[in-house]
Design an enzyme around this catalytic site. Structure first.
Site, short mmCIF file in Angstrom:
data_model
loop_
_atom_site.label_atom_id
_atom_site.label_comp_id
_atom_site.label_asym_id
_atom_site.label_seq_id
_atom_site.Cartn_x
_atom_site.Cartn_y
_atom_site.Cartn_z
N HIS A 88 -58.16 33.97 71.52
CA HIS A 88 -57.40 33.78 70.29
C HIS A 88 -56.02 34.41 70.48
CE1 HIS A 88 -56.04 34.13 66.16
NE2 HIS A 88 -56.88 33.15 65.89
N GLU A 144 -53.56 26.43 68.40
CA GLU A 144 -53.04 27.23 67.29
C GLU A 144 -51.64 27.74 67.64
OE1 GLU A 144 -55.38 30.37 65.70
OE2 GLU A 144 -57.06 29.09 65.21
N ILE A 149 -49.59 30.78 62.32
CA ILE A 149 -50.81 31.49 61.94
C ILE A 149 -50.54 32.44 60.76
CG2 ILE A 149 -52.51 33.20 62.72
CD1 ILE A 149 -52.42 31.94 65.49
O1 G3P Z 1 -58.38 31.24 64.09
C1 G3P Z 1 -57.81 30.77 62.92
C2 G3P Z 1 -56.51 31.33 62.61
O2 G3P Z 1 -55.77 31.93 63.59
C3 G3P Z 1 -55.70 30.62 61.59
O3 G3P Z 1 -55.32 31.58 60.66
O4 G3P Z 1 -54.73 32.37 58.43
O5 G3P Z 1 -53.43 30.56 59.51
O6 G3P Z 1 -55.73 30.09 58.71
P1 G3P Z 1 -54.77 31.12 59.25
#
Ligand code: G3P
Length: 225
Positions: A88, A144, A149
């Site tokens: 991650h 991602e 994020i």
């Molecule tokens: O692993 C999921 C994550 O990194 C996404 O975070 O808060 O943008 O949904 P978020």
């Protein structure tokens, strides 16, 4: 089957409401047939694995042994979890000096999990990393973009071309499932993810930080059913 991964990260709410979130996830999965996977904090793995499909937030490529504070495949397996997130953005397999990914360490961690029948959900930050990970054939590869994020702009609206290319790449060059995450908050975000070729999404703040996590899960699951 399409999938949602709910990543609890290190949020307080994950600890405080983690079991209820897992129950809501399980209920929604049973109702819709969508695979909903929770990725809670390590201390909750054992308990939450009894409620719903659960993976760890990360693993290290070491065998059980004299490695204080390392998370091994063995610990995850014994907790009852089905697998683990790997690499991650917030816990990368990176070389400390260059910040570049250490692909051989990553491959080793994936292999150890595979040898021990643990599913592997490998995160990447861009297409270049995705290309290197496809031949490792993890269970899923998750794109991602780090800058989105925890924000309110979803990967499926801000990175349409890259997402399309990513999904095509993963489907054409591996047996892995393409997933995307970052900034996903609404059913519309999920709908556009699927349209672009994704087989599911990862979400954290959009579930864990909301006042009504049940409503959020039910909303996000609909376009995948
Ligand atoms: O692993 C999921 C994550 O990194 C996404 O975070 O808060 O943008 O949904 P978020």
């Amino acid at each position: 089957m399409k999938s949602i991964i709910i990543n609890y990260k290190a949020y307080k709410e994950g600890i405080d409401k983690g079991l209820s979130i897992a129950m809501a996830a399980n209920e929604a999965a049973e109702k819709t047939g969508v695979e909903i996977i929770t990725a809670p904090q390590f201390t909750l793995l054992k308990e939450i694995s009894k409620i719903t499909k659960t993976i760890a937030q990360g693993v290290e490529g070491v065998e059980p042994g004299p490695f204080t504070a390392h998370i091994t495949w063995y610990e995850i397996k014994k907790s009852g979890a089905a697998g683990t997130l790997i690499n991650h953005s917030e816990k990368r397999f990176a070389h400390s000096k260059s910040g570049q990914l250490d692909y051989s360490a990553l491959r080793k961690a994936i292999e150890l999990c595979k040898q021990n029948q643990l599913e592997t959900y490998v995160c990447v930050r861009n297409l270049q990393e995705a290309k290197k990970v496809t031949d490792m054939n993890p269970t899923a590869i998750a794109y991602e973009p780090p800058e989105l994020i925890s924000g309110n702009v979803s990967v499926s609206t801000a990175k349409t071309e890259i997402v399309k290319e990513f999904c095509e790449l993963v489907k054409s060059s591996s047996n892995s499932k393409p997933l995307i995450g970052a900034g996903i908050k609404t059913a519309e975000d999920v709908k556009s993810s699927v349209k672009l070729g994704s087989e599911g999404i990862l979400v954290a703040s959009g579930v864990i930080k909301t006042n009504n996590f049940k409503k959020a899960i039910n909303e996000l699951v609909k376009p995948l059913a």
